[in-house]
Design a protein around this motif. Structure first.
Motif, PDB file in Angstrom:
ATOM      1  N   LYS A  12       0.849  -1.181   0.000  1.00  0.00           N
ATOM      2  CA  LYS A  12       0.000   0.000   0.000  1.00  0.00           C
ATOM      3  C   LYS A  12       0.891   1.238   0.000  1.00  0.00           C
ATOM      4  O   LYS A  12       1.212   1.783   1.052  1.00  0.00           O
ATOM      5  CB  LYS A  12      -0.911   0.005   1.224  1.00  0.00           C
ATOM      6  CG  LYS A  12      -1.956  -1.085   1.162  1.00  0.00           C
ATOM      7  CD  LYS A  12      -2.981  -0.920   2.219  1.00  0.00           C
ATOM      8  CE  LYS A  12      -4.068  -1.959   2.046  1.00  0.00           C
ATOM      9  NZ  LYS A  12      -5.107  -1.835   3.029  1.00  0.00           N
ATOM     10  N   TYR A 100       2.256   1.135  -9.875  1.00  0.00           N
ATOM     11  CA  TYR A 100       1.062   1.072  -9.026  1.00  0.00           C
ATOM     12  C   TYR A 100       1.191   2.133  -7.949  1.00  0.00           C
ATOM     13  O   TYR A 100       2.228   2.275  -7.315  1.00  0.00           O
ATOM     14  CB  TYR A 100       0.968  -0.321  -8.400  1.00  0.00           C
ATOM     15  CG  TYR A 100       0.089  -0.427  -7.171  1.00  0.00           C
ATOM     16  CD1 TYR A 100      -1.256  -0.081  -7.215  1.00  0.00           C
ATOM     17  CD2 TYR A 100       0.598  -0.880  -5.966  1.00  0.00           C
ATOM     18  CE1 TYR A 100      -2.064  -0.199  -6.090  1.00  0.00           C
ATOM     19  CE2 TYR A 100      -0.193  -1.003  -4.846  1.00  0.00           C
ATOM     20  CZ  TYR A 100      -1.517  -0.667  -4.903  1.00  0.00           C
ATOM     21  OH  TYR A 100      -2.317  -0.767  -3.806  1.00  0.00           O
ATOM     22  N   ARG A 102      -1.407   4.873  -5.124  1.00  0.00           N
ATOM     23  CA  ARG A 102      -2.699   5.112  -4.467  1.00  0.00           C
ATOM     24  C   ARG A 102      -2.835   6.616  -4.273  1.00  0.00           C
ATOM     25  O   ARG A 102      -1.850   7.308  -4.059  1.00  0.00           O
ATOM     26  CB  ARG A 102      -2.752   4.383  -3.119  1.00  0.00           C
ATOM     27  CG  ARG A 102      -2.780   2.891  -3.302  1.00  0.00           C
ATOM     28  CD  ARG A 102      -2.528   2.086  -2.044  1.00  0.00           C
ATOM     29  NE  ARG A 102      -2.951   2.670  -0.815  1.00  0.00           N
ATOM     30  CZ  ARG A 102      -4.025   2.306  -0.095  1.00  0.00           C
ATOM     31  NH1 ARG A 102      -4.782   1.344  -0.522  1.00  0.00           N
ATOM     32  NH2 ARG A 102      -4.316   2.877   1.038  1.00  0.00           N
ATOM     33  N   SER A 111      -6.727   2.858  -5.621  1.00  0.00           N
ATOM     34  CA  SER A 111      -5.556   2.368  -6.342  1.00  0.00           C
ATOM     35  C   SER A 111      -5.632   2.869  -7.779  1.00  0.00           C
ATOM     36  O   SER A 111      -6.714   2.995  -8.345  1.00  0.00           O
ATOM     37  CB  SER A 111      -5.543   0.840  -6.345  1.00  0.00           C
ATOM     38  OG  SER A 111      -5.437   0.335  -5.041  1.00  0.00           O
TER      39      SER A 111
END
Length: 135
Positions: A12, A100, A102, A111
């Motif tokens: 995350k 990737y 967030r 996301s």
């Protein structure tokens, strides 16, 4: 800053951070909240559903996290999966590196994915390897 949060099984990244990934596959799984364990758990058997709260179906992306060099899982909503598929389509045409991240949208953190085109990749590229060596 401790980068451990970007290298776990469920990475995350914080807002503004990116994790370079290689996409492996999508799986549809049921997940629910376990009051006993005080965390979300995946449902393996139909009878487990009655023991859990807020049961829902999610998209689980399996990808290689290039920071940890291990497999990571990323839970995505249908909208997040659709956004990934658009970026992945561009990746298949142009090449480069999938990233990737967030970001906060209103009160939710979502996301999202970006494509870093090949000529813009400055960081050392991951070494060549067989996919079977990573799994």
């Amino acid at each position: 800053m401790n980068e451990y949060h970007r290298m776990k099984l469920f990475s995350k990244p914080m807002q503004g951070e990116y994790v370079p990934i290689t996409f492996i596959e999508f799986k549809r799984k049921f997940v629910g909240w376990s009051p006993e364990l005080k965390k979300s758990v995946y449902i393996e058997k139909e009878e487990e559903k009655s023991e859990l709260k807020r049961v829902r179906e999610v998209n689980v992306m399996v990808a290689i996290n290039h920071l940890s060099e291990k497999l990571s899982s990323i839970e995505l909503t249908d909208d997040e999966k659709a956004q990934f598929e658009e970026v992945y389509s561009m990746f298949l045409k142009k090449g480069g590196q999938l990233l990737y991240g967030r970001k906060k949208v209103g009160t939710k953190t979502i996301s999202f994915f970006e494509l870093q085109e090949a000529e813009n990749i400055v960081a050392e590229a991951p070494g060549k390897y067989l996919l079977s060596e990573r799994i």
